[in-house]
Design an enzyme around this catalytic site. Sequence first.
Site, PDB file in Angstrom:
ATOM      1  N   SER A   1       0.900  -1.167   0.050  1.00  0.00           N
ATOM      2  CA  SER A   1       0.081  -0.038   0.013  1.00  0.00           C
ATOM      3  C   SER A   1       0.991   1.213   0.047  1.00  0.00           C
ATOM      4  O   SER A   1       2.073   1.019   0.632  1.00  0.00           O
ATOM      5  CB  SER A   1      -0.953   0.051   1.207  1.00  0.00           C
ATOM      6  OG  SER A   1      -1.531   1.214   1.255  1.00  0.00           O
TER       7      SER A   1
ATOM      8  N   ARG B   1     -21.417  -5.543 -46.516  1.00  0.00           N
ATOM      9  CA  ARG B   1     -20.202  -5.069 -45.985  1.00  0.00           C
ATOM     10  C   ARG B   1     -20.742  -4.105 -45.032  1.00  0.00           C
ATOM     11  O   ARG B   1     -21.169  -3.136 -45.444  1.00  0.00           O
ATOM     12  CB  ARG B   1     -19.156  -4.572 -46.844  1.00  0.00           C
ATOM     13  CG  ARG B   1     -18.517  -5.754 -47.928  1.00  0.00           C
ATOM     14  CD  ARG B   1     -17.626  -6.494 -46.940  1.00  0.00           C
ATOM     15  NE  ARG B   1     -16.287  -5.734 -46.418  1.00  0.00           N
ATOM     16  CZ  ARG B   1     -15.330  -5.432 -47.239  1.00  0.00           C
ATOM     17  NH1 ARG B   1     -15.510  -5.459 -48.691  1.00  0.00           N
ATOM     18  NH2 ARG B   1     -14.569  -4.588 -46.825  1.00  0.00           N
TER      19      ARG B   1
END
Length: 474
Positions: free
Chosen positions: A284, A324
């Site tokens: 930490s 497409r």
Amino acid sequence: MSLDGDFGLLSPVSASSAVAALTGDRAVIAAILDVETAWAAVLEEAGFVPAGSAAVVAEAAESWAYDAASIAERAQGGANPVIPLLADLRGRVKGLDAGALAAVHTSLTSQDVLDSALMLLARRVVSALLAEVKGTTTALADLAEQHADTLCVGRSLTQHALPFTFGLKAAQWFQGVAAAARRLESLELPVQFGGAGGTLASATVLTEGSLLSPFALADALAGKLGLAPVPAPWHTNRLAVTALGDSLAALTDSFGKIASDLLFLSRPEVAELGEPLAAGRGVSSAMPQKQNPVLSVLIRSAALQAPGLAAQLHLAATNFNDERPDGAWHSEWQAVRGLLRLSLGSAIQLRELAEGLRIFPEAMRRSLEISGPLLLSEAVASSIAPLLGADRAEAKARLQAVVDETLQAPAAEQSRIYTELLREAVPASKLSDEELRALLDPANYVGEAAEISRRILAAYPEFSNTNPKGADRG
């Protein structure tokens, strides 16, 4: 020093050299070039381009020679990276042998190349991913066997429910991962070959007068790339992509389940499990005493992101308009790569976690003692109710009253009081003190935990590398 690279600064779970090598921009470029190289070889073998063309294309297609940043920027001009990369490839081929230019991209379209390249990229990542998974499942199978009789608390809706075994918990973790991995392993990743409009018109012209058909060329390309052949182009049918995404998300789901369990079970007040220790891990920035379960945190972060990416693929699939699409296809790319990155990155983390997991049976026993014999209330109801000489509903009510009275007492007294109240409720002539003690022993109420574990491991032998006790032997 590059100032514009993506090194995973905000995605530490996938910030790995192994992940980057298989999913980074350089890997995408290499996959696209591999498709073009394989296609050149198909054309040469079919006799449609001059002999030696494939070797020229292969030499020109060395991925290190291409500027990824430049290709990415120029991709905006045609809305995909294949177009600028092809321009660069053609330039290099021309410099080596202009006669080989006919072997570059003939009869293909950008979607053919990029779809095939992403399937090729996925195949490579999945191969590495499954290797990591099999390391994890082997470790989990070992834990399941080693701790088949290690008692712990089974929890339901956050509360103590019944006696359980850590071996069964590990086996259930194993089953989740192995089942998802088997599904991923069975996927067929297909080649794409349809031409500009999905009709193979250009390839039909190319093969006119030949004994070969466009479909034969497509199958040959699939073979060279190690992809699955397909009966037809799939430009706007995206099941191959969504199936890949779903399988990767399901796998990270199974990873997330394990991580979520570990995040609870490694809390200091529970402390039944612990992540493997490593220098500098879990620190930490403000609290030196903390040992954060960062492997589980990172794995869980990946599991929380993956479903959204899989959903993006389905959202795209339903919007693949015309022959497409306009935008839906483009929205797939990052989602596919994101899923590949997260799944591989978290698989690497999970393997380390599973292989080095610290088990604390004493803490598991302490958790059992919190509920004490109350944890056996279901067993008591089944065994004692018939001895009370009342109908089933009345007997159940009397036993519930015993539990209710016990729960009003201080926690430290509940085990003693519950046992005494049961002793008062049932005469010794019907249930001896020894029988009552056995009834309230959690080790005697784990059902088929060992057999369930054995069956799970036996169901996925390719992921356990073990021969579970009692399993059929050939």
